[in-house]
Each structure stands twice: as C-alpha cells, then as structure tokens.
Design a protein around this motif. Structure first.
Motif, PDB file in Angstrom:
ATOM      1  N   MET A  77       0.810  -1.030   0.017  1.00 28.11           N
ATOM      2  CA  MET A  77      -0.064   0.037   0.065  1.00 28.11           C
ATOM      3  C   MET A  77       0.878   1.160   0.164  1.00 28.11           C
ATOM      4  N   VAL A  78       0.471   2.219  -0.810  1.00 27.10           N
ATOM      5  CA  VAL A  78       1.358   3.465  -0.598  1.00 27.10           C
ATOM      6  C   VAL A  78       0.544   4.467   0.237  1.00 27.10           C
ATOM      7  N   LEU A  79       1.149   4.799   1.077  1.00 24.07           N
ATOM      8  CA  LEU A  79       0.709   5.988   1.979  1.00 24.07           C
ATOM      9  C   LEU A  79       1.219   7.179   1.758  1.00 24.07           C
ATOM     10  N   VAL A  80       0.542   8.270   1.757  1.00 27.28           N
ATOM     11  CA  VAL A  80       0.876   9.687   1.524  1.00 27.28           C
ATOM     12  C   VAL A  80       0.593  10.857   2.290  1.00 27.28           C
ATOM     13  N   TYR A  81       1.390  11.445   2.820  1.00 28.22           N
ATOM     14  CA  TYR A  81       0.922  12.888   3.650  1.00 28.22           C
ATOM     15  C   TYR A  81       0.850  13.847   2.601  1.00 28.22           C
ATOM     16  N   VAL A  82      -0.684  14.397   2.503  1.00 22.97           N
ATOM     17  CA  VAL A  82      -0.521  15.627   1.419  1.00 22.97           C
ATOM     18  C   VAL A  82      -0.924  16.917   2.158  1.00 22.97           C
ATOM     19  N   ASP A  83      -0.036  17.654   1.610  1.00 25.59           N
ATOM     20  CA  ASP A  83      -0.703  19.283   2.089  1.00 25.59           C
ATOM     21  C   ASP A  83      -1.710  19.629   1.080  1.00 25.59           C
ATOM     22  N   LEU A  84      -3.020  19.763   1.387  1.00 21.88           N
ATOM     23  CA  LEU A  84      -4.326  20.106   0.697  1.00 21.88           C
ATOM     24  C   LEU A  84      -3.950  21.575   0.363  1.00 21.88           C
ATOM     25  N   ASP A  85      -4.227  21.907  -0.904  1.00 19.55           N
ATOM     26  CA  ASP A  85      -3.982  23.249  -1.409  1.00 19.55           C
ATOM     27  C   ASP A  85      -4.704  24.367  -0.291  1.00 19.55           C
ATOM     28  N   ALA A  95      -4.717   5.526  -4.627  1.00 18.16           N
ATOM     29  CA  ALA A  95      -5.921   4.995  -4.917  1.00 18.16           C
ATOM     30  C   ALA A  95      -5.535   3.951  -6.137  1.00 18.16           C
ATOM     31  N   ASN A  96      -4.643   4.220  -7.045  1.00 14.28           N
ATOM     32  CA  ASN A  96      -4.432   3.165  -8.099  1.00 14.28           C
ATOM     33  C   ASN A  96      -3.378   1.988  -7.723  1.00 14.28           C
ATOM     34  N   ARG A  98      -0.615   1.430  -8.300  1.00 13.26           N
ATOM     35  CA  ARG A  98       0.945   1.496  -8.420  1.00 13.26           C
ATOM     36  C   ARG A  98       1.522   1.177  -6.818  1.00 13.26           C
ATOM     37  N   VAL A  99       2.839   0.699  -6.933  1.00  9.79           N
ATOM     38  CA  VAL A  99       3.569   0.247  -5.772  1.00  9.79           C
ATOM     39  C   VAL A  99       4.754   1.086  -5.276  1.00  9.79           C
ATOM     40  N   GLU A 100       5.118   2.114  -6.279  1.00  8.52           N
ATOM     41  CA  GLU A 100       6.276   2.952  -5.787  1.00  8.52           C
ATOM     42  C   GLU A 100       5.733   4.088  -5.065  1.00  8.52           C
ATOM     43  N   ARG A 101       6.743   4.460  -4.220  1.00  9.11           N
ATOM     44  CA  ARG A 101       6.337   5.842  -3.447  1.00  9.11           C
ATOM     45  C   ARG A 101       6.087   7.003  -4.598  1.00  9.11           C
ATOM     46  N   LEU A 102       5.491   8.015  -4.169  1.00  9.63           N
ATOM     47  CA  LEU A 102       5.466   9.405  -4.705  1.00  9.63           C
ATOM     48  C   LEU A 102       6.360  10.291  -3.994  1.00  9.63           C
ATOM     49  N   HIS A 103       7.097  10.896  -5.055  1.00  5.65           N
ATOM     50  CA  HIS A 103       8.063  11.899  -4.485  1.00  5.65           C
ATOM     51  C   HIS A 103       7.603  13.155  -3.945  1.00  5.65           C
ATOM     52  N   ALA A 104       7.973  13.859  -3.097  1.00  4.88           N
ATOM     53  CA  ALA A 104       7.614  14.950  -2.324  1.00  4.88           C
ATOM     54  C   ALA A 104       7.475  16.019  -3.404  1.00  4.88           C
ATOM     55  N   GLY A 105       6.469  17.014  -3.282  1.00  2.00           N
ATOM     56  CA  GLY A 105       6.120  17.932  -4.275  1.00  2.00           C
ATOM     57  C   GLY A 105       5.368  17.225  -5.489  1.00  2.00           C
ATOM     58  N   ALA A 106       4.969  16.087  -5.829  1.00  2.00           N
ATOM     59  CA  ALA A 106       4.320  15.562  -6.691  1.00  2.00           C
ATOM     60  C   ALA A 106       2.712  15.877  -6.432  1.00  2.00           C
ATOM     61  N   ARG A 107       1.959  16.256  -7.431  1.00  2.00           N
ATOM     62  CA  ARG A 107       0.563  16.706  -7.377  1.00  2.00           C
ATOM     63  C   ARG A 107      -0.425  15.648  -7.376  1.00  2.00           C
ATOM     64  N   VAL A 108      -1.252  15.582  -6.507  1.00  2.00           N
ATOM     65  CA  VAL A 108      -2.396  14.580  -6.298  1.00  2.00           C
ATOM     66  C   VAL A 108      -3.711  14.990  -6.031  1.00  2.00           C
ATOM     67  N   ALA A 109      -4.611  14.307  -6.378  1.00  5.24           N
ATOM     68  CA  ALA A 109      -6.223  14.626  -6.048  1.00  5.24           C
ATOM     69  C   ALA A 109      -6.820  13.864  -5.307  1.00  5.24           C
ATOM     70  N   LEU A 120      -8.618   8.804  -0.073  1.00  2.00           N
ATOM     71  CA  LEU A 120      -7.887   8.096  -1.410  1.00  2.00           C
ATOM     72  C   LEU A 120      -7.511   9.204  -2.331  1.00  2.00           C
ATOM     73  N   PHE A 121      -6.183   9.184  -2.699  1.00  2.00           N
ATOM     74  CA  PHE A 121      -5.438  10.217  -3.647  1.00  2.00           C
ATOM     75  C   PHE A 121      -4.935   9.557  -4.775  1.00  2.00           C
ATOM     76  N   ASP A 122      -5.093  10.321  -6.048  1.00  2.00           N
ATOM     77  CA  ASP A 122      -4.355   9.555  -7.338  1.00  2.00           C
ATOM     78  C   ASP A 122      -3.466  10.915  -7.654  1.00  2.00           C
ATOM     79  N   THR A 123      -2.535  10.498  -8.605  1.00  2.00           N
ATOM     80  CA  THR A 123      -1.760  11.613  -9.162  1.00  2.00           C
ATOM     81  C   THR A 123      -2.555  12.437 -10.187  1.00  2.00           C
ATOM     82  N   GLU A 124      -2.312  13.457 -10.424  1.00  2.00           N
ATOM     83  CA  GLU A 124      -3.171  14.464 -11.309  1.00  2.00           C
ATOM     84  C   GLU A 124      -2.665  14.270 -12.751  1.00  2.00           C
TER      85      GLU A 124
END
Length: 124
Positions: A77-85, A95-96, A98-109, A120-124
């Motif tokens: 499972m990919v867990l993310v801390y997201v700074d909401l706009d 949500a999708n 993928r099993v690799e982590r997302l890099h800091a600064g990546a945009r998600v929705a 649940l978040f997914d890449t924009e």
C-alpha cells in the motif's frame, strides 16, 4: 466494562456535499490555521474555529510503501501525507495499483474514501 468502544473515527472525513471530493474541516478565524481534525480551539493561537472545506488537490509532503500485512488490508500500500491546497496536511492512500512511493512535491487529487474510511488520492 460497559460503554467502552473505539469512539468516533479519528480520521479526516469527506464533506457529504456533491461535486469534487473535499475534506470537511475547520479554519481559525484569528490566525487562519487549517485543521482536518476536530479541536475545541485553534492549537496555534487558541482562536475560534469556523467550518471549512479543503481539497481536492494537494501536494505530496511525504510517502512510503507499506509492505506489511494489516488486518483488512492487502500489501503493498502506498501511504501519502498530502498538504491540501491552502489547507491542512492529511494522511491517505494512493488509489491506483502502483506500488512505488510518490516523490515530495508531486501533485495529487482526492478521489474519495475507501470502504474502510481512508482518504484516497491519485496523481493528477
């Protein structure tokens, strides 16, 4: 012991409104500090809180891949801390499949919540 239970869900909750998913939260009327979890007053300045909605877009602050099995969850499972706009930082799952982590600064929705109640978040 009677009356002892898990209590209310401590995770941020989605707004029940229609349209794009948003996190229901609060903002301090004095200093503008955003919150996604209930509090009696602002933890920064002790000011009053007003209802607010956050998201759906945000920026990854940090992420990790959890490969350990947990009850009711299937790894990885990919867990993310997201700074909401303009909002608070929240913890969610990607949500999708993928099993690799997302890099800091990546945009998600924010796409919604899982049946278990996780954001649940997914890449924009």
């Amino acid at each position: 012991m009677t009356g002892v239970g898990p209590g209310p869900d401590p995770r941020p909750q989605l707004s029940p409104g229609s349209g794009a998913p948003q996190v229901a939260g609060w903002v301090c009327t004095d200093c503008g500090h955003p919150l996604a979890l209930p509090a009696p007053w602002c933890p920064i300045c002790r000011g009053k809180l007003a209802d607010a909605l956050w998201g759906p877009a945000g920026q990854v602050w940090s992420s990790t891949v959890l490969r350990v099995p947990l009850p009711g969850r299937t790894p990885p499972m990919v867990l993310v801390y997201v700074d909401l706009d303009n909002g608070p930082r929240v913890l969610g799952h990607v949500a999708n499949a993928r099993v690799e982590r997302l890099h800091a600064g990546a945009r998600v929705a924010l796409t919604g919540a899982s049946p278990e109640g996780d954001l649940l978040f997914d890449t924009e």
